[in-house]
Enzyme design. Structure first.
Site, PDB file in Angstrom:
ATOM      1  N   THR A 281       5.943  56.891 -11.452  1.00 36.93           N
ATOM      2  CA  THR A 281       5.922  56.413 -10.282  1.00 36.93           C
ATOM      3  C   THR A 281       7.661  56.651 -10.081  1.00 36.93           C
ATOM      4  OG1 THR A 281       4.142  55.294  -9.558  1.00 36.93           O
ATOM      5  CG2 THR A 281       5.810  55.228  -7.704  1.00 36.93           C
TER       6      THR A 281
ATOM      7  N   GLY B 189       5.075  59.504  -5.676  1.00 36.92           N
ATOM      8  CA  GLY B 189       3.837  58.284  -6.034  1.00 36.92           C
ATOM      9  C   GLY B 189       2.659  59.000  -6.143  1.00 36.92           C
ATOM     10  N   SER B 190       1.899  59.630  -5.214  1.00 37.84           N
ATOM     11  CA  SER B 190       0.449  60.023  -5.035  1.00 37.84           C
ATOM     12  C   SER B 190       0.921  61.375  -5.724  1.00 37.84           C
ATOM     13  CB  SER B 190      -0.290  59.980  -4.019  1.00 37.84           C
ATOM     14  OG  SER B 190      -0.738  58.922  -3.457  1.00 37.84           O
TER      15      SER B 190
ATOM     16  N   TRP C  74       8.469  50.788  -8.863  1.00 36.38           N
ATOM     17  CA  TRP C  74       7.355  50.154  -8.777  1.00 36.38           C
ATOM     18  C   TRP C  74       6.522  49.818 -10.350  1.00 36.38           C
ATOM     19  CZ3 TRP C  74       6.030  47.053  -5.096  1.00 36.38           C
ATOM     20  CH2 TRP C  74       6.562  47.216  -3.933  1.00 36.38           C
TER      21      TRP C  74
ATOM     22  N   ARG D 140     -17.923  21.986   2.533  1.00 33.94           N
ATOM     23  CA  ARG D 140     -17.311  21.200   3.752  1.00 33.94           C
ATOM     24  C   ARG D 140     -19.339  21.232   4.944  1.00 33.94           C
ATOM     25  NH1 ARG D 140     -12.559  20.549   7.147  1.00 33.94           N
ATOM     26  NH2 ARG D 140     -12.923  21.720   8.806  1.00 33.94           N
TER      27      ARG D 140
ATOM     28  N   HIS E  29     -13.156  29.710   4.021  1.00 36.02           N
ATOM     29  CA  HIS E  29     -11.870  28.442   3.947  1.00 36.02           C
ATOM     30  C   HIS E  29     -11.676  28.122   5.399  1.00 36.02           C
ATOM     31  CE1 HIS E  29     -13.124  29.619   0.165  1.00 36.02           C
ATOM     32  NE2 HIS E  29     -12.298  28.068  -0.449  1.00 36.02           N
ATOM     33  N   GLY E  30     -11.868  28.789   6.530  1.00 32.97           N
ATOM     34  CA  GLY E  30     -10.974  28.480   7.953  1.00 32.97           C
ATOM     35  C   GLY E  30      -9.875  28.324   7.499  1.00 32.97           C
TER      36      GLY E  30
ATOM     37  N   GLU F  73      -2.418  52.912  -8.873  1.00 31.04           N
ATOM     38  CA  GLU F  73      -3.432  53.741  -9.752  1.00 31.04           C
ATOM     39  C   GLU F  73      -4.374  54.666  -8.861  1.00 31.04           C
ATOM     40  OE1 GLU F  73      -4.378  52.634 -13.534  1.00 31.04           O
ATOM     41  OE2 GLU F  73      -3.198  50.418 -14.136  1.00 31.04           O
TER      42      GLU F  73
ATOM     43  N   THR G  92      -4.084  55.559  -4.760  1.00 30.18           N
ATOM     44  CA  THR G  92      -4.714  55.023  -3.473  1.00 30.18           C
ATOM     45  C   THR G  92      -6.608  55.153  -3.606  1.00 30.18           C
ATOM     46  OG1 THR G  92      -4.185  56.754  -2.216  1.00 30.18           O
ATOM     47  CG2 THR G  92      -2.348  55.293  -2.900  1.00 30.18           C
TER      48      THR G  92
HETATM   49  C1  LIG Z   1       2.112  45.929  -7.256  1.00 28.49           C
HETATM   50  C2  LIG Z   1       2.450  47.865  -8.116  1.00 28.49           C
HETATM   51  C3  LIG Z   1       2.430  47.829  -9.543  1.00 28.49           C
HETATM   52  C4  LIG Z   1       2.554  49.227  -9.595  1.00 28.49           C
HETATM   53  N1  LIG Z   1       3.070  49.220 -10.740  1.00 28.49           N
HETATM   54  C5  LIG Z   1       3.196  50.988 -12.075  1.00 28.49           C
HETATM   55  C6  LIG Z   1       3.682  51.447 -12.761  1.00 28.49           C
HETATM   56  O1  LIG Z   1       3.476  50.451 -13.871  1.00 28.49           O
HETATM   57  N2  LIG Z   1       3.790  52.471 -13.374  1.00 28.49           N
HETATM   58  C7  LIG Z   1       4.032  53.355 -11.917  1.00 28.49           C
HETATM   59  O2  LIG Z   1       4.285  54.265 -12.667  1.00 28.49           O
HETATM   60  N3  LIG Z   1       3.499  53.428 -11.038  1.00 28.49           N
HETATM   61  C8  LIG Z   1       3.115  51.925 -10.723  1.00 28.49           C
HETATM   62  N4  LIG Z   1       3.286  51.385  -9.448  1.00 28.49           N
HETATM   63  C9  LIG Z   1       3.099  52.520  -8.363  1.00 28.49           C
HETATM   64  C10 LIG Z   1       1.966  53.323  -7.971  1.00 28.49           C
HETATM   65  O3  LIG Z   1       1.039  53.629  -9.044  1.00 28.49           O
HETATM   66  C11 LIG Z   1       2.365  53.565  -6.756  1.00 28.49           C
HETATM   67  O4  LIG Z   1       2.704  52.922  -5.450  1.00 28.49           O
HETATM   68  C12 LIG Z   1       0.489  54.499  -6.287  1.00 28.49           C
HETATM   69  O5  LIG Z   1       0.508  55.586  -7.195  1.00 28.49           O
HETATM   70  C13 LIG Z   1       1.226  55.067  -4.837  1.00 28.49           C
HETATM   71  O6  LIG Z   1       2.467  55.605  -4.631  1.00 28.49           O
HETATM   72  P1  LIG Z   1       3.161  55.670  -3.327  1.00 28.49           P
HETATM   73  O7  LIG Z   1       3.416  54.251  -3.100  1.00 28.49           O
HETATM   74  O8  LIG Z   1       4.223  56.550  -3.532  1.00 28.49           O
HETATM   75  O9  LIG Z   1       2.525  55.510  -2.010  1.00 28.49           O
HETATM   76  P2  LIG Z   1       2.503  57.657  -1.390  1.00 28.49           P
HETATM   77  O10 LIG Z   1       1.705  58.412  -2.481  1.00 28.49           O
HETATM   78  O11 LIG Z   1       3.943  57.794  -0.122  1.00 28.49           O
HETATM   79  O12 LIG Z   1       1.110  57.564  -0.311  1.00 28.49           O
HETATM   80  C14 LIG Z   1       1.585  56.893   0.929  1.00 28.49           C
HETATM   81  C15 LIG Z   1      -0.165  56.655   1.773  1.00 28.49           C
HETATM   82  O13 LIG Z   1      -0.496  58.561   1.994  1.00 28.49           O
HETATM   83  C16 LIG Z   1      -1.768  58.548   1.255  1.00 28.49           C
HETATM   84  N5  LIG Z   1      -1.917  59.520   0.776  1.00 28.49           N
HETATM   85  C17 LIG Z   1      -1.136  60.289  -0.388  1.00 28.49           C
HETATM   86  N6  LIG Z   1      -1.327  61.643  -0.732  1.00 28.49           N
HETATM   87  C18 LIG Z   1      -2.750  61.919  -0.340  1.00 28.49           C
HETATM   88  C19 LIG Z   1      -3.987  62.901   0.542  1.00 28.49           C
HETATM   89  N7  LIG Z   1      -3.340  63.959  -0.280  1.00 28.49           N
HETATM   90  N8  LIG Z   1      -4.744  62.583   1.195  1.00 28.49           N
HETATM   91  C20 LIG Z   1      -5.040  61.613   1.973  1.00 28.49           C
HETATM   92  N9  LIG Z   1      -3.949  60.597   1.617  1.00 28.49           N
HETATM   93  C21 LIG Z   1      -2.702  61.030   0.709  1.00 28.49           C
HETATM   94  C22 LIG Z   1      -2.431  57.406   0.159  1.00 28.49           C
HETATM   95  O14 LIG Z   1      -3.383  57.058   0.290  1.00 28.49           O
HETATM   96  C23 LIG Z   1      -1.383  55.984   1.156  1.00 28.49           C
HETATM   97  O15 LIG Z   1      -1.786  55.749   2.329  1.00 28.49           O
HETATM   98  C24 LIG Z   1       2.578  49.767  -9.056  1.00 28.49           C
HETATM   99  C25 LIG Z   1       2.554  49.961  -7.527  1.00 28.49           C
HETATM  100  C26 LIG Z   1       2.222  48.688  -7.148  1.00 28.49           C
HETATM  101  C27 LIG Z   1       1.858  47.764  -6.053  1.00 28.49           C
END
Ligand SMILES: Cc1cc2nc3c(=O)[nH]c(=O)nc-3n(C[C@H](O)[C@H](O)[C@H](O)COP(=O)(O)OP(=O)(O)OC[C@H]3O[C@@H](n4cnc5c(N)ncnc54)[C@H](O)[C@@H]3O)c2cc1C
Length: 403
Positions: free
Chosen positions: A126, A131-132, A156, A268, A338-339, A363, A365
């Site tokens: 990421t 991200g995605s 992240w 409870r 648990h209220g 991993e 969304t």
């Molecule tokens: C606690 C934590 C640990 C993590 N650890 C790692 C790690 O070890 N290594 C690593 O590489 N990453 C890690 N991540 C990152 C994580 O994999 C990303 O946050 C995730 O892939 C989503 O990317 P983004 O946050 O950029 O959201 P975005 O991709 O920007 O998405 C934003 C919103 O848009 C939606 N969206 C995006 N594309 C589409 C689509 N085509 N259709 C419909 N909706 C869409 C998403 O579902 C989301 O609701 C971690 C995240 C967290 C919170």
């Protein structure tokens, strides 16, 4: 398929359960409040053999099968997500990726010390702007003779400040989209690598999450994993393993919530009787039992598929989507049961809720998994055979001791 766990699987389950309950449960509230990963977690997971539980003995692991990995994840998440997240990134996303894609030399050099718990691994995919949409990454790797020069920032990233090795993805051909991505192992003590923790997270607070920056980091050619341009496929195949651990872990969260709620509803009272007698409370308990049973069956099936070397991207995505949503919904209902007490950290249900929130984001969304499932059903998505598949489990071969 036999649903009974083998003697070895039960031993691993007991080991993970006792570690989580006896060593971590007593300090987890404080670690969560302090927003710090306790120093002993990774070394203890290593000593217990859990960091290499499903890696063959000849590469430093315990030689157990993939169902054992799921069973262990269930036990770790039962206490806190941060334990299982460490296993997800170190073992499933990094080490199992090396097992699948690494050369023999790379396995001896990086996988074996990771499986023994001497070194820790992270998975750096990421980026701040990607991200995605992985193909939109900005990290680059420029070839210079027998080296690559790597520049870029990842955010992240779990275990960013703890790990010795990063499985890093960068563009070797920025014009080629997802086909221009290549995978590398980067040692975090290389000049030019900097890391830092991210603070202020909603959940997963007893775990380590951070960013990693590479500035002109020179990596030898032999640290490239797979061929140039294979990085996207490698990342997705690693996610098949990571998502399995998230899914099986979330089943443990559901079980923890169910146990806590059953105890609370028997203790409870309201309107002259224990609240467990109220049918609307029973409905919530019933949902949790369903979530647990379905989730467990799903991960046993995926573990069985992995053991037999069957492609499981579709089933793993379905498991991860279902179990993460089930954990989040169960946690929400557990707070309601648990209220006001559920709204404080006196009980662990609010921590499980904050933790479960991450599992529907990382991993893939929930939205991404829904798209995948629809595409498979509609025939728009099909899995092609990979150049190297995750090796199927072979008990004798995997458990043979190293010469
Ligand atoms: C606690 C934590 C640990 C993590 N650890 C790692 C790690 O070890 N290594 C690593 O590489 N990453 C890690 N991540 C990152 C994580 O994999 C990303 O946050 C995730 O892939 C989503 O990317 P983004 O946050 O950029 O959201 P975005 O991709 O920007 O998405 C934003 C919103 O848009 C939606 N969206 C995006 N594309 C589409 C689509 N085509 N259709 C419909 N909706 C869409 C998403 O579902 C989301 O609701 C971690 C995240 C967290 C919170």
């Amino acid at each position: 398929m036999d649903f009974n766990l083998t003697v070895e699987q039960k031993q691993a389950q007991k080991l993970a359960r006792e570690f989580a309950k006896k060593e971590v449960a007593p300090i987890i509230k404080e670690a969560d409040r302090n927003q710090e990963m306790p120093d002993f977690i990774l070394p203890r997971l290593g000593e217990l053999g859990l960091l290499g539980v499903c890696i063959p003995v000849k590469y430093g692991g315990q030689g157990m099968d993939y169902i054992t990995l799921g069973v262990v994840c269930e036990e770790l998440d039962y206490v806190d997500i941060s334990l299982r997240t460490a296993l997800s990134v170190h073992l499933a996303l990094n080490s199992m990726g090396l097992l699948q894609w690494g050369t023999e030399e790379q396995k001896q050099c990086f996988l074996a010390p990771q499986a023994r718990g001497q070194k820790y691994g992270m998975f750096a995919l990421t980026e701040p702007g990607a991200g995605s949409d992985v193909a939109n990454m900005r990290s680059t790797a420029r070839r210079e003779g027998d080296e690559y020069v790597i520049n870029g920032e990842k955010t992240w990233i779990s275990l960013a400040t703890q790990a010795h090795h990063a499985l890093w993805f960068a563009k070797t051909n920025p014009e080629a989209g997802s086909r221009g991505i290549t995978a590398f192992i980067i040692k975090t003590d290389h000049p030019g690598v900097t890391t830092a923790e991210i603070h202020g997270k909603l959940g997963s607070r007893a775990g380590s999450t951070g960013w990693v920056n590479c500035q002109n980091v020179r990596v030898p050619l032999v640290h490239r994993i797979g061929e140039e341009g294979e990085g996207f496929k490698i990342a997705m195949s690693c996610l098949d393993n990571g998502r399995y651990t998230v899914g099986s872990g979330c089943v443990g969260t559901v079980r923890a919530l169910l146990d806590t709620c059953v105890k609370y509803t028997r203790e409870r009272s309201a309107f002259g009787a224990e609240i467990g007698k109220l049918q609307l409370i029973q409905q919530k308990i019933a949902h949790m039992t369903r979530n647990y049973e379905i989730g467990r069956l799903m991960y046993l099936k995926v573990g069985w598929m992995k053991n037999h070397g069957l492609r499981n991207t579709r089933e793993t995505s379905q498991l991860k989507w279902f179990a993460s949503e089930a954990a989040l919904n169960s946690a929400n209902e557990a707070i309601q049961i648990h209220g006001a007490y559920g709204y404080s950290d006196e009980y662990n249900v609010e921590r499980h809720m904050r933790n479960a929130r991450a599992t529907t984001i990382y991993e893939g969304t929930s939205e991404v998994h829904q798209l995948m499932q629809a595409e498979y059903a509609l025939g728009y998505r099909k899995d092609r055979k990979l150049r190297r598949e995750l090796p199927p489990y072979k008990q004798k071969e995997w458990q043979d001791t190293q010469e």
